[in-house]
Every structure is written in C-alpha cells, then in structure tokens.
Design a protein around this motif. Sequence first.
Motif, PDB file in Angstrom:
ATOM      1  N   ASN A   1      51.761  79.479  34.209  1.00  0.00           N
ATOM      2  CA  ASN A   1      51.973  78.621  35.387  1.00  0.00           C
ATOM      3  C   ASN A   1      53.012  79.150  36.365  1.00  0.00           C
ATOM      4  OD1 ASN A   1      50.385  75.922  34.990  1.00  0.00           O
ATOM      5  ND2 ASN A   1      51.126  76.533  32.976  1.00  0.00           N
ATOM      6  N   ILE A   2      53.614  80.293  36.028  1.00  0.00           N
ATOM      7  CA  ILE A   2      54.771  80.728  36.833  1.00  0.00           C
ATOM      8  C   ILE A   2      54.370  81.326  38.180  1.00  0.00           C
ATOM      9  CG2 ILE A   2      55.071  83.105  35.963  1.00  0.00           C
ATOM     10  CD1 ILE A   2      58.104  82.260  35.664  1.00  0.00           C
ATOM     11  N   ASN A   3      53.170  81.871  38.263  1.00  0.00           N
ATOM     12  CA  ASN A   3      52.801  82.567  39.504  1.00  0.00           C
ATOM     13  C   ASN A   3      52.769  81.669  40.724  1.00  0.00           C
ATOM     14  OD1 ASN A   3      52.744  85.094  38.568  1.00  0.00           O
ATOM     15  ND2 ASN A   3      50.567  85.045  37.985  1.00  0.00           N
ATOM     16  N   SER A   4      52.347  80.426  40.514  1.00  0.00           N
ATOM     17  CA  SER A   4      52.270  79.529  41.675  1.00  0.00           C
ATOM     18  C   SER A   4      53.578  78.748  41.884  1.00  0.00           C
ATOM     19  CB  SER A   4      51.115  78.547  41.493  1.00  0.00           C
ATOM     20  OG  SER A   4      51.307  77.841  40.293  1.00  0.00           O
ATOM     21  N   ALA A   5      54.542  78.924  40.964  1.00  0.00           N
ATOM     22  CA  ALA A   5      55.792  78.145  41.071  1.00  0.00           C
ATOM     23  C   ALA A   5      56.780  78.800  42.031  1.00  0.00           C
ATOM     24  CB  ALA A   5      56.423  77.991  39.690  1.00  0.00           C
ATOM     25  N   THR A   6      57.508  77.954  42.766  1.00  0.00           N
ATOM     26  CA  THR A   6      58.563  78.485  43.642  1.00  0.00           C
ATOM     27  C   THR A   6      59.936  78.284  42.992  1.00  0.00           C
ATOM     28  OG1 THR A   6      58.666  76.346  44.775  1.00  0.00           O
ATOM     29  CG2 THR A   6      57.262  78.033  45.772  1.00  0.00           C
ATOM     30  N   ILE A   7      59.997  77.346  42.038  1.00  0.00           N
ATOM     31  CA  ILE A   7      61.264  77.068  41.338  1.00  0.00           C
ATOM     32  C   ILE A   7      60.954  76.866  39.850  1.00  0.00           C
ATOM     33  CG2 ILE A   7      63.154  75.375  41.066  1.00  0.00           C
ATOM     34  CD1 ILE A   7      62.703  74.699  44.123  1.00  0.00           C
ATOM     35  N   LEU A   8      61.756  77.463  38.989  1.00  0.00           N
ATOM     36  CA  LEU A   8      61.613  77.242  37.543  1.00  0.00           C
ATOM     37  C   LEU A   8      62.903  76.614  37.025  1.00  0.00           C
ATOM     38  CD1 LEU A   8      60.373  77.661  34.676  1.00  0.00           C
ATOM     39  CD2 LEU A   8      61.337  79.979  34.710  1.00  0.00           C
ATOM     40  N   LEU A   9      62.775  75.449  36.387  1.00  0.00           N
ATOM     41  CA  LEU A   9      63.941  74.772  35.811  1.00  0.00           C
ATOM     42  C   LEU A   9      63.752  74.738  34.294  1.00  0.00           C
ATOM     43  CD1 LEU A   9      64.092  71.724  38.273  1.00  0.00           C
ATOM     44  CD2 LEU A   9      65.347  73.873  38.464  1.00  0.00           C
TER      45      LEU A   9
ATOM     46  N   ASP B   1      61.980  65.987  50.838  1.00  0.00           N
ATOM     47  CA  ASP B   1      62.612  67.249  51.230  1.00  0.00           C
ATOM     48  C   ASP B   1      62.193  68.436  50.358  1.00  0.00           C
ATOM     49  OD1 ASP B   1      63.980  66.256  49.008  1.00  0.00           O
ATOM     50  OD2 ASP B   1      65.895  67.100  49.638  1.00  0.00           O
ATOM     51  N   LEU B   2      61.396  68.187  49.295  1.00  0.00           N
ATOM     52  CA  LEU B   2      60.954  69.306  48.448  1.00  0.00           C
ATOM     53  C   LEU B   2      59.429  69.466  48.525  1.00  0.00           C
ATOM     54  CD1 LEU B   2      63.221  68.595  45.323  1.00  0.00           C
ATOM     55  CD2 LEU B   2      63.563  70.363  47.046  1.00  0.00           C
ATOM     56  N   GLU B   3      58.858  68.965  49.606  1.00  0.00           N
ATOM     57  CA  GLU B   3      57.399  68.901  49.755  1.00  0.00           C
ATOM     58  C   GLU B   3      56.719  70.263  49.601  1.00  0.00           C
ATOM     59  OE1 GLU B   3      55.077  65.747  52.468  1.00  0.00           O
ATOM     60  OE2 GLU B   3      56.338  67.189  53.501  1.00  0.00           O
ATOM     61  N   LYS B   4      57.413  71.306  50.030  1.00  0.00           N
ATOM     62  CA  LYS B   4      56.754  72.623  50.022  1.00  0.00           C
ATOM     63  C   LYS B   4      56.923  73.342  48.678  1.00  0.00           C
ATOM     64  CE  LYS B   4      56.681  73.493  54.907  1.00  0.00           C
ATOM     65  NZ  LYS B   4      57.778  72.914  55.686  1.00  0.00           N
ATOM     66  N   GLU B   5      57.645  72.734  47.754  1.00  0.00           N
ATOM     67  CA  GLU B   5      57.952  73.434  46.497  1.00  0.00           C
ATOM     68  C   GLU B   5      56.975  73.078  45.376  1.00  0.00           C
ATOM     69  OE1 GLU B   5      60.341  75.707  46.683  1.00  0.00           O
ATOM     70  OE2 GLU B   5      60.588  75.019  48.752  1.00  0.00           O
ATOM     71  N   HIS B   6      56.716  74.077  44.540  1.00  0.00           N
ATOM     72  CA  HIS B   6      56.011  73.820  43.274  1.00  0.00           C
ATOM     73  C   HIS B   6      57.029  74.094  42.165  1.00  0.00           C
ATOM     74  CE1 HIS B   6      52.726  74.947  40.121  1.00  0.00           C
ATOM     75  NE2 HIS B   6      53.445  73.912  39.784  1.00  0.00           N
ATOM     76  N   ILE B   7      57.452  73.036  41.505  1.00  0.00           N
ATOM     77  CA  ILE B   7      58.537  73.172  40.527  1.00  0.00           C
ATOM     78  C   ILE B   7      57.976  73.124  39.115  1.00  0.00           C
ATOM     79  CG2 ILE B   7      60.781  72.290  39.796  1.00  0.00           C
ATOM     80  CD1 ILE B   7      61.275  71.273  42.565  1.00  0.00           C
ATOM     81  N   LEU B   8      58.299  74.166  38.372  1.00  0.00           N
ATOM     82  CA  LEU B   8      57.885  74.249  36.968  1.00  0.00           C
ATOM     83  C   LEU B   8      59.095  73.852  36.130  1.00  0.00           C
ATOM     84  CD1 LEU B   8      55.765  75.188  34.891  1.00  0.00           C
ATOM     85  CD2 LEU B   8      56.525  77.535  35.286  1.00  0.00           C
ATOM     86  N   VAL B   9      58.931  72.787  35.339  1.00  0.00           N
ATOM     87  CA  VAL B   9      60.059  72.278  34.543  1.00  0.00           C
ATOM     88  C   VAL B   9      59.690  72.374  33.063  1.00  0.00           C
ATOM     89  CG1 VAL B   9      61.582  70.285  34.106  1.00  0.00           C
ATOM     90  CG2 VAL B   9      60.519  70.559  36.354  1.00  0.00           C
TER      91      VAL B   9
END
Length: 399
Positions: free
Chosen positions: A261-269, A182-190
């Motif tokens: 790395n933030i430019n391509s991320a959709t979510i930052l945790l 369900d998160l396939e479209k997300e790029h998550i930066l952790v």
Amino acid sequence: MKQLLKDKKILLGITGSIAAYKVYDIIKLLRDAGADIFPVMTQKATYFVTPLSIEISCGNRVLIDMFQEPLSHIELAKKCDVFLISPATANLINKYACGIADDLLTTTLLAFRGPVIIAPAMNWRMYETPQLKKSIEFLKSIGVEFVGPEQGLLACGEEGTGRLSRAEKIFEAVLSVLTEKDLEKEHILVTAGPTREHLDAIRFITNKSSGKMGYALARIAKRRGAKVTLISGPSNIEPPEVDKFIRIETTEEMLDKVMENINSATILLMASAPLDFKPAKLFNTKIDKKLLKSIPLKLCPDILKEVSKLKRKPFTVGFSAEAGLNIERAKVKLKEKALDMIVLNDIMQKNTGMQSDTNQVIMIYKKGKKFFEEKTELLPKEDIAGLILSKVKELKFGK
Ligand SMILES: Cc1cc2nc3c(=O)[nH]c(=O)nc-3n(C[C@H](O)[C@H](O)[C@H](O)COP(=O)(O)O)c2cc1C
C-alpha cells in the motif's frame, strides 16, 4: 477531551422509526462534546419516544408542530450549524428528496442551508425500494451526507440492510462535517496495534499495544479529509471508519501490507508495535513444557528499515515506545531509518503509552543538520494525534 462541539448548534430531527430510542446515545455524545441541541420531532416520532424525555436529554425545548411557534422553522434553520436527522424514516428521506414541506421537520429542512446528515433506519424491504434508492442518490448528489444504514439483525427479527448506524459513527459524521479538510490531498497509511507470533498450536507471543494511538491517528486524519488506509494488528477496540482497513497478525504480514500500500501513500505513520523477535520454529501441536525452557528466538523483519530502502517513499513517521525518554537513541533511529520524524513516548510513565487513553510524546525531527524536539502535554490520544498530524503537515509543506 477537548469540547469539540463547543459553541456549535445542532438541529436534531427525530422521525417515526423503531430505532428512535437510540437517539439518546447520540444526544449524550453531542452534549458531552459541548453541543447545543435543538430537537425537532415528527408527529409519528412521538409514538416511539416521548417529547418530554427528548426535551430533558437535549436541554432545549422540543418542537413538533409547525404552528407551535410560528417562524421557528426559519429561526432554527438560521441559527444552527448542522442538521442531523437520526433516525430518518423512508418517508422523511423521500419527502426531502421531493422538496415536500408538510410538517415542521421537513419545512425546517427545506429552509436549512448548512450541512445535512441523514442516518436512515428501516426494514430492508423499504430500504431496497427503487423510490428510496433514487431519493438517496439525488440527495447525495446535492451534498447531503448519509451515515449507514448497516447490515445486521433488524427490529422485526429479519436480517438485512436497514439498521441505524452506531451512535459513535453518527457522532463522527457530525464532527467531520464541521472539521476543516486540510489533509484532503493526502493518502495516509497508518499502522496500529501489536503483532502476534505463534510458538505452537495454542501459544503465541505479543505485546501490550492496544492500537489506540494508531486508531486515533487514522480517525483524525480521516476527519481532516485524508484518504486513510489502516493496517492493524490484533486489537479489541472498535476500528475507526477509514477508506481501507486491513487486519494482520504477524510482523511479516504487516510488512507485506505496508509494502503493498505504500506506493500510493503520501504519508506513513508507523504507530504500531510490531514484535522484533519471534520463536525460531513453529510447532504444529502443543509442545511439552520441558521444551519451554529453551525456546530459540529469531529476529522479525524491521519494517521501517525496509521502507528506508525504497527509492520513493512517503513522508515517514516512526514511533518509539521506550522505557525512559532516551532522546539520543531516538535521534539515532531517526537517522538510521531515514525517518522524517520520530515520536517518542515513555511507557514507564503513568497515563502514557500502550493501553492508556492519554499520551505525552516528544516529536523529534531534523531541519538541515539541526535536530528539533517538541514535547506535548499529557492529552487524550485523539488530541495527540491532531498535534502529530499538524506537525507532519507543517514539516511536509513548510506551513
Ligand atoms: C412499529 C413501527 C415501526 C416503524 N419503524 C420504521 C422504521 O424503522 N423506519 C421507517 O422508515 N419507518 C418505520 N415505520 C413507519 C413510519 O412510522 C411511517 O412511515 C411514518 O409515516 C413515518 O412518519 P415520519 O417520517 O413523519 O416520522 C414504523 C412504523 C411502525 C408502526
């Protein structure tokens, strides 16, 4: 831990590799997660591990011969959810790619319609043959999942690629094929773990953060199909398999890597615990202890504040580990740092926060002008990670 494989039936294929004894570690992980395991061995595998011990550790009858229980290849193929072959020999992989079905394992494989996971193990010379490379390429193209093999010391004493992957990695592949993406479209930066700031040649300051919460978020996000970049401070726990893993030491390095790395991320945790102050001066040698009485400190950069200044920023979640649950302070942070959500936890409670395997958090977010707070139960960090990711998804997409 939730029984993640409760009601799941796993077909476990074991072949004639020297790494076959490692299958017991995988069986334990699968059984602890509630899976029902149906073992099938090749005749050659019985030279390496005994059917009796496999049967006892799996808790189900082991099948080897095609004519032992006629039609077992169809029955097994129909009732199981996943087919895992671990370890898989070069022989098995080449046979499967060619559609050969000359024993119970290969015949069941051909009849199986669900997800297939193969964990190869062999000498590097066998792994590097063009025949095997072609077989693996073909099997990947029809959707077969491969885990490893890894580079390292092989059973024959040589170094090379051919080692069976760790049991945890193979187990994660099983969980992954059974998890909805369900998160396939997300790029998550952790971000995870502490940072470290040096005082002199041998001393530094840091904090007790273990990286467990950030690693759990990265692991679950990956399992749910997201592309994951994980930036980690010093931590001695095994990092999860992610798309990009970046090791940093200082708060400034963490800031640099977040910005890179933030430019391509959709979510930052931001689940890390970067130090907010550091020694004002770095000494190249070991300084005299008399000097330690007065060490001037200075502020480190505030990563979330820097992120809040960006014109385009991802859905941003801050984490606040506090002594006591100061919800009002967390709300101020949420506003000041322009966060979409803040996750608050009390480090003074038993079994919550830094180093612990469990956590209990309050997720605080705003809808219009109104604040909302949701407190979780005390749960393993992976379960908390799942709840946080679901909340992020709900707030980001309104579902
Ligand atoms: C001591 C020993 C260790 C072996 N280890 C491996 C191995 O790790 N990987 C592999 O592909 N073959 C290995 N082989 C060769 C296989 O056992 C052989 O190719 C066999 O036909 C595989 O049969 P199966 O795929 O039906 O189990 C080994 C053989 C021996 C004698």
